[in-house]
Scaffold this motif. Structure first.
Motif, PDB file in Angstrom:
ATOM      1  N   ALA A  74       0.753  -1.399   0.118  1.00 19.43           N
ATOM      2  CA  ALA A  74      -0.012  -0.027  -0.088  1.00 19.43           C
ATOM      3  C   ALA A  74       0.913   1.350   0.116  1.00 19.43           C
ATOM      4  O   ALA A  74       0.601   2.139  -0.616  1.00 19.43           O
ATOM      5  CB  ALA A  74      -0.784  -0.082   1.220  1.00 19.43           C
ATOM      6  N   ALA A  75       2.169   1.124   0.640  1.00 22.20           N
ATOM      7  CA  ALA A  75       2.977   2.507   0.681  1.00 22.20           C
ATOM      8  C   ALA A  75       4.021   2.481  -0.545  1.00 22.20           C
ATOM      9  O   ALA A  75       4.235   3.410  -0.894  1.00 22.20           O
ATOM     10  CB  ALA A  75       3.830   2.286   1.813  1.00 22.20           C
ATOM     11  N   SER A  76       3.673   1.227  -1.591  1.00 23.55           N
ATOM     12  CA  SER A  76       4.608   1.468  -2.855  1.00 23.55           C
ATOM     13  C   SER A  76       3.670   2.192  -3.765  1.00 23.55           C
ATOM     14  O   SER A  76       2.513   2.474  -3.626  1.00 23.55           O
ATOM     15  CB  SER A  76       4.606  -0.192  -3.349  1.00 23.55           C
ATOM     16  N   VAL A  77       4.545   2.357  -4.933  1.00 16.07           N
ATOM     17  CA  VAL A  77       4.006   3.138  -5.910  1.00 16.07           C
ATOM     18  C   VAL A  77       3.106   2.141  -6.721  1.00 16.07           C
ATOM     19  O   VAL A  77       2.100   2.434  -7.319  1.00 16.07           O
ATOM     20  CB  VAL A  77       5.108   3.602  -7.023  1.00 16.07           C
ATOM     21  N   TYR A  78       3.332   0.948  -7.004  1.00 20.38           N
ATOM     22  CA  TYR A  78       2.456  -0.103  -7.436  1.00 20.38           C
ATOM     23  C   TYR A  78       1.880  -0.928  -6.350  1.00 20.38           C
ATOM     24  O   TYR A  78       2.169  -1.855  -5.813  1.00 20.38           O
ATOM     25  CB  TYR A  78       3.460  -1.075  -8.344  1.00 20.38           C
ATOM     26  N   SER A  79       0.617  -0.450  -6.304  1.00 19.77           N
ATOM     27  CA  SER A  79       0.023  -1.118  -5.051  1.00 19.77           C
ATOM     28  C   SER A  79      -0.884  -2.056  -5.634  1.00 19.77           C
ATOM     29  O   SER A  79      -1.715  -2.842  -4.668  1.00 19.77           O
ATOM     30  CB  SER A  79      -1.066   0.035  -4.321  1.00 19.77           C
ATOM     31  N   GLY A  80      -0.715  -2.562  -6.882  1.00 18.36           N
ATOM     32  CA  GLY A  80      -1.839  -3.647  -7.415  1.00 18.36           C
ATOM     33  C   GLY A  80      -1.286  -5.019  -6.749  1.00 18.36           C
ATOM     34  O   GLY A  80      -1.967  -6.089  -6.914  1.00 18.36           O
ATOM     35  N   TYR A  81       0.081  -5.174  -6.480  1.00  9.86           N
ATOM     36  CA  TYR A  81       0.513  -6.500  -5.746  1.00  9.86           C
ATOM     37  C   TYR A  81      -0.251  -6.681  -4.709  1.00  9.86           C
ATOM     38  O   TYR A  81      -0.235  -7.961  -4.164  1.00  9.86           O
ATOM     39  CB  TYR A  81       1.979  -6.295  -5.715  1.00  9.86           C
ATOM     40  N   SER A  82      -1.077  -5.882  -3.888  1.00 10.72           N
ATOM     41  CA  SER A  82      -1.393  -6.159  -2.673  1.00 10.72           C
ATOM     42  C   SER A  82      -2.933  -7.253  -2.707  1.00 10.72           C
ATOM     43  O   SER A  82      -3.047  -7.607  -1.700  1.00 10.72           O
ATOM     44  CB  SER A  82      -1.930  -4.778  -2.011  1.00 10.72           C
ATOM     45  N   ALA A  83      -3.312  -7.355  -3.790  1.00 11.51           N
ATOM     46  CA  ALA A  83      -4.473  -8.413  -4.021  1.00 11.51           C
ATOM     47  C   ALA A  83      -4.154  -9.741  -3.918  1.00 11.51           C
ATOM     48  O   ALA A  83      -5.042 -10.231  -3.012  1.00 11.51           O
ATOM     49  CB  ALA A  83      -4.830  -8.388  -5.691  1.00 11.51           C
ATOM     50  N   VAL A  84      -2.982 -10.207  -4.026  1.00 14.19           N
ATOM     51  CA  VAL A  84      -2.591 -11.478  -3.365  1.00 14.19           C
ATOM     52  C   VAL A  84      -2.417 -11.503  -1.992  1.00 14.19           C
ATOM     53  O   VAL A  84      -3.215 -12.378  -1.150  1.00 14.19           O
ATOM     54  CB  VAL A  84      -1.100 -12.001  -4.256  1.00 14.19           C
ATOM     55  N   ALA A  85      -2.130 -10.424  -1.360  1.00 10.53           N
ATOM     56  CA  ALA A  85      -1.815 -10.585   0.232  1.00 10.53           C
ATOM     57  C   ALA A  85      -3.309 -10.568   0.785  1.00 10.53           C
ATOM     58  O   ALA A  85      -3.346 -11.013   1.730  1.00 10.53           O
ATOM     59  CB  ALA A  85      -0.955  -9.439   0.427  1.00 10.53           C
TER      60      ALA A  85
END
Length: 154
Positions: free
Chosen positions: A44-55
């Motif tokens: 969420a703090a990253s520029v690319y927050s799309g990877y949070s869907a897996v988590a």
């Protein structure tokens, strides 16, 4: 008269929670939930927050299985084979975490939060893989305990 059953209803839940977290499976599931939450914060703090869907998906599934096993709902709902369902949840989680984490660590130059999320994701992938291994051992031992018909006594 006051209803005293409402205040006592929370005590068994807390006791079940404490006793289940002390088991091996409870500790693994609690660690999976905690690591997934940390990964969500990093992504969420990253520029690319799309990877949070897996988590997010893996944390929700770990919470569901934590509650099901803690409250012993797996024994009440025998329609679902909870052992195999948990096995597939853990193996899919391990594979998805390793893939997305490698992508984040390799391509995350200049984005520290993304790299941190990737490193925690690799740790979570190892934890999910260990969970898969422990579930596999339980499946293997449950198969050995069931007697198979050899057909010799016919």
């Amino acid at each position: 008269m006051a209803d005293t059953t409402a205040t006592n209803s929370g005590v068994p839940f807390v006791e079940k929670l404490k006793s289940y977290v002390k088991t091996q499976k409870g500790t693994i599931l609690a660690a999976e939930i905690l690591l997934s939450f940390i990964i969500i914060i990093c992504y969420a703090a990253s520029v690319y927050s799309g990877y949070s869907a897996v988590a997010i998906c893996e944390m929700i599934m770990a919470i569901i299985f934590f509650v099901v096993f803690m409250m012993e709902l797996d024994k009440q709902f025998a329609l679902v084979n909870w052992l195999w369902t948990d096995f597939f949840r853990a193996i899919i989680g391990a594979i998805l975490y390793v893939i997305t984490s490698l992508i984040c660590v390799i391509g995350g130059a200049g984005d520290g939060a993304r790299i941190a999320g990737g490193v925690f994701g690799l740790i979570a992938g190892l934890l999910f893989a260990y969970d898969t291994y422990t579930i596999y051992l339980r499946i293997k031992s449950s198969r050995q305990h069931t007697a198979a018909s050899t057909g010799e006594g016919v």
